[in-house]
Design a protein around this motif. Structure first.
Motif, PDB file in Angstrom:
ATOM      1  N   ARG A 117      15.547 -25.861   3.400  1.00  0.00           N
ATOM      2  CA  ARG A 117      14.834 -27.049   2.928  1.00  0.00           C
ATOM      3  C   ARG A 117      15.498 -27.475   1.637  1.00  0.00           C
ATOM      4  O   ARG A 117      16.010 -26.645   0.887  1.00  0.00           O
ATOM      5  CB  ARG A 117      13.367 -26.707   2.611  1.00  0.00           C
ATOM      6  CG  ARG A 117      12.492 -26.415   3.801  1.00  0.00           C
ATOM      7  CD  ARG A 117      12.224 -27.620   4.669  1.00  0.00           C
ATOM      8  NE  ARG A 117      11.528 -28.707   3.985  1.00  0.00           N
ATOM      9  CZ  ARG A 117      10.216 -28.881   3.994  1.00  0.00           C
ATOM     10  NH1 ARG A 117       9.443 -28.025   4.628  1.00  0.00           N
ATOM     11  NH2 ARG A 117       9.667 -29.916   3.377  1.00  0.00           N
ATOM     12  N   ASP A 137       4.027 -35.971  -1.486  1.00  0.00           N
ATOM     13  CA  ASP A 137       3.636 -34.943  -0.515  1.00  0.00           C
ATOM     14  C   ASP A 137       4.784 -34.002  -0.168  1.00  0.00           C
ATOM     15  O   ASP A 137       4.619 -32.795  -0.086  1.00  0.00           O
ATOM     16  CB  ASP A 137       3.115 -35.590   0.773  1.00  0.00           C
ATOM     17  CG  ASP A 137       1.734 -36.169   0.543  1.00  0.00           C
ATOM     18  OD1 ASP A 137       1.100 -35.771  -0.467  1.00  0.00           O
ATOM     19  OD2 ASP A 137       1.303 -37.021   1.342  1.00  0.00           O
ATOM     20  N   ASN A 138       5.964 -34.599   0.011  1.00  0.00           N
ATOM     21  CA  ASN A 138       7.110 -33.784   0.389  1.00  0.00           C
ATOM     22  C   ASN A 138       7.425 -32.734  -0.690  1.00  0.00           C
ATOM     23  O   ASN A 138       7.674 -31.570  -0.397  1.00  0.00           O
ATOM     24  CB  ASN A 138       8.317 -34.707   0.627  1.00  0.00           C
ATOM     25  CG  ASN A 138       9.562 -33.928   0.935  1.00  0.00           C
ATOM     26  OD1 ASN A 138      10.274 -33.519   0.026  1.00  0.00           O
ATOM     27  ND2 ASN A 138       9.799 -33.673   2.204  1.00  0.00           N
ATOM     28  N   LYS A 140       5.330 -31.575  -2.954  1.00  0.00           N
ATOM     29  CA  LYS A 140       4.238 -30.594  -2.996  1.00  0.00           C
ATOM     30  C   LYS A 140       4.445 -29.528  -1.925  1.00  0.00           C
ATOM     31  O   LYS A 140       4.215 -28.343  -2.153  1.00  0.00           O
ATOM     32  CB  LYS A 140       2.902 -31.298  -2.743  1.00  0.00           C
ATOM     33  CG  LYS A 140       2.345 -31.991  -3.959  1.00  0.00           C
ATOM     34  CD  LYS A 140       0.888 -32.356  -3.677  1.00  0.00           C
ATOM     35  CE  LYS A 140       0.528 -33.657  -4.343  1.00  0.00           C
ATOM     36  NZ  LYS A 140      -0.576 -34.373  -3.736  1.00  0.00           N
ATOM     37  N   GLU A 141       4.864 -29.998  -0.768  1.00  0.00           N
ATOM     38  CA  GLU A 141       5.045 -29.062   0.341  1.00  0.00           C
ATOM     39  C   GLU A 141       6.195 -28.093   0.066  1.00  0.00           C
ATOM     40  O   GLU A 141       6.073 -26.883   0.293  1.00  0.00           O
ATOM     41  CB  GLU A 141       5.318 -29.876   1.606  1.00  0.00           C
ATOM     42  CG  GLU A 141       5.026 -29.115   2.862  1.00  0.00           C
ATOM     43  CD  GLU A 141       5.915 -29.595   3.972  1.00  0.00           C
ATOM     44  OE1 GLU A 141       6.081 -30.820   4.104  1.00  0.00           O
ATOM     45  OE2 GLU A 141       6.466 -28.719   4.683  1.00  0.00           O
ATOM     46  N   VAL A 142       7.312 -28.606  -0.436  1.00  0.00           N
ATOM     47  CA  VAL A 142       8.442 -27.719  -0.745  1.00  0.00           C
ATOM     48  C   VAL A 142       8.047 -26.713  -1.832  1.00  0.00           C
ATOM     49  O   VAL A 142       8.416 -25.541  -1.778  1.00  0.00           O
ATOM     50  CB  VAL A 142       9.716 -28.517  -1.141  1.00  0.00           C
ATOM     51  CG1 VAL A 142      10.865 -27.578  -1.468  1.00  0.00           C
ATOM     52  CG2 VAL A 142      10.129 -29.450  -0.025  1.00  0.00           C
ATOM     53  N   LYS A 144       5.159 -25.428  -2.321  1.00  0.00           N
ATOM     54  CA  LYS A 144       4.366 -24.396  -1.663  1.00  0.00           C
ATOM     55  C   LYS A 144       5.286 -23.376  -0.986  1.00  0.00           C
ATOM     56  O   LYS A 144       5.065 -22.162  -1.057  1.00  0.00           O
ATOM     57  CB  LYS A 144       3.493 -25.052  -0.587  1.00  0.00           C
ATOM     58  CG  LYS A 144       2.018 -24.865  -0.795  1.00  0.00           C
ATOM     59  CD  LYS A 144       1.381 -25.367   0.449  1.00  0.00           C
ATOM     60  CE  LYS A 144      -0.107 -25.310   0.468  1.00  0.00           C
ATOM     61  NZ  LYS A 144      -0.599 -26.165   1.541  1.00  0.00           N
ATOM     62  N   VAL A 145       6.305 -23.886  -0.318  1.00  0.00           N
ATOM     63  CA  VAL A 145       7.276 -23.016   0.354  1.00  0.00           C
ATOM     64  C   VAL A 145       7.936 -22.091  -0.666  1.00  0.00           C
ATOM     65  O   VAL A 145       8.006 -20.873  -0.480  1.00  0.00           O
ATOM     66  CB  VAL A 145       8.354 -23.854   1.099  1.00  0.00           C
ATOM     67  CG1 VAL A 145       9.439 -22.960   1.669  1.00  0.00           C
ATOM     68  CG2 VAL A 145       7.718 -24.694   2.202  1.00  0.00           C
ATOM     69  N   SER A 148       5.843 -19.244  -1.839  1.00  0.00           N
ATOM     70  CA  SER A 148       5.518 -18.162  -0.909  1.00  0.00           C
ATOM     71  C   SER A 148       6.764 -17.361  -0.520  1.00  0.00           C
ATOM     72  O   SER A 148       6.776 -16.640   0.479  1.00  0.00           O
ATOM     73  CB  SER A 148       4.783 -18.697   0.325  1.00  0.00           C
ATOM     74  OG  SER A 148       5.359 -19.885   0.749  1.00  0.00           O
TER      75      SER A 148
END
Ligand code: F6P
Length: 255
Positions: A117, A137-138, A140-142, A144-145, A148
């Motif tokens: 990513r 959003d994109n 924020k999602e990255v 999160k990745v 984790s």
């Protein structure tokens, strides 16, 4: 192992492990300050280590730089790695394109057959653009990745060298000097006693996130980086260090 015994590198590794109180140290022969080839050997050692720690469907997050470039190039093709997702740890921080984490994740994915990513964040953000990007959003999602991740693998640099390489402004260069910045990692500049003296405004992993990441691998060598490595390791996270003999001997002479 044979070569390591001849040069006494095993002993060096054990001494460093004990003195630095970290779980694992790997020392490759030579000094990258004198021989660029040593960087490839550190890359090979780090890539092997990564393979040992990685689990299926793991997320591996990384920073950029010329040492990490060698790690990426040494990644083995391996079925175990095909389910792995590689992601940059921080937004672009003033590196040449080939050394950017965004570039290196794609190299790693290509070598291993894994996925990647990208984090599309420019260098040195203003408050305003930081806030608006954090609402995407994109992004924020990255983020999160990244948080984790099971493994983070990062470089360490000498503070002044890194600040100059990133075309840092005169004001910030003066601040770094005044506050006696010694080492740099993840866009944070540290003093000799491990205090954060400056941090680059970008998006991505923050130091606190490291507490939750099971494996943290630092890859940095050369006698000239000894102080920088020591400053960054003062952060007290469960680090693993891949380094060279030049840095290892210099560090030992200082602690
Ligand atoms: O800019 C990314 C980065 O990982 C820095 O955090 C670190 O100081 C530097 O690269 C190390 O670069 P090199 O391996 O080229 O010395």
């Amino acid at each position: 192992p044979y070569i390591k015994k001849i040069f006494g590198l095993n002993e060096l590794e054990q001494k460093l492990q004990a003195k630095l109180h970290i779980s694992r140290v790997i020392v490759v022969a030579g000094d990258v300050d004198k021989d660029e080839f040593v960087k490839k050997e550190m890359g090979r050692a780090a890539a092997q280590l990564l393979r040992q720690y990685v689990k299926e469907n793991d997320i591996v997050t990384l920073t950029g730089g010329s040492t990490l470039f060698e790690v990426a190039n040494m990644m083995p093709e391996n079925p175990q790695l095909q389910s792995v997702l590689f992601v940059p740890a921080r937004g672009g921080i003033g590196e040449n394109h080939e050394f950017l984490a965004n570039t290196l994740v794609s190299v790693m994915a290509k070598k291993t057959g894994g996925k990647y990513r990208l984090l599309h964040v420019p260098d040195q953000l203003s408050e305003e653009s930081y806030n608006s990007l954090m609402n995407e959003d994109n992004i924020k999602e990255v983020l999160k990745v990244i948080r984790s991740a099971g493994i983070v693998i990062h470089g360490i640099g000498d503070a002044k060298t890194m600040a100059l390489r990133r075309n840092t402004s005169k004001e910030i260069l003066a601040l770094l000097e005044e506050k006696k910045a010694i080492g740099e990692a993840f866009g944070y500049y540290f003093s000799q006693d491990g205090e954060i003296v400056y941090k680059i405004k970008t998006i991505g992993l923050i130091l606190e996130d490291l507490e939750k990441i099971p494996h943290i691998i630092a890859v940095a060598g050369g006698k000239s980086k000894a102080d920088a490595i020591l400053a960054v390791l003062k952060q007290n996270y469960k680090q693993i260090l891949v380094t060279d003999e030049g840095a290892a001997r210099e560090i030992l002479s200082k602690i």
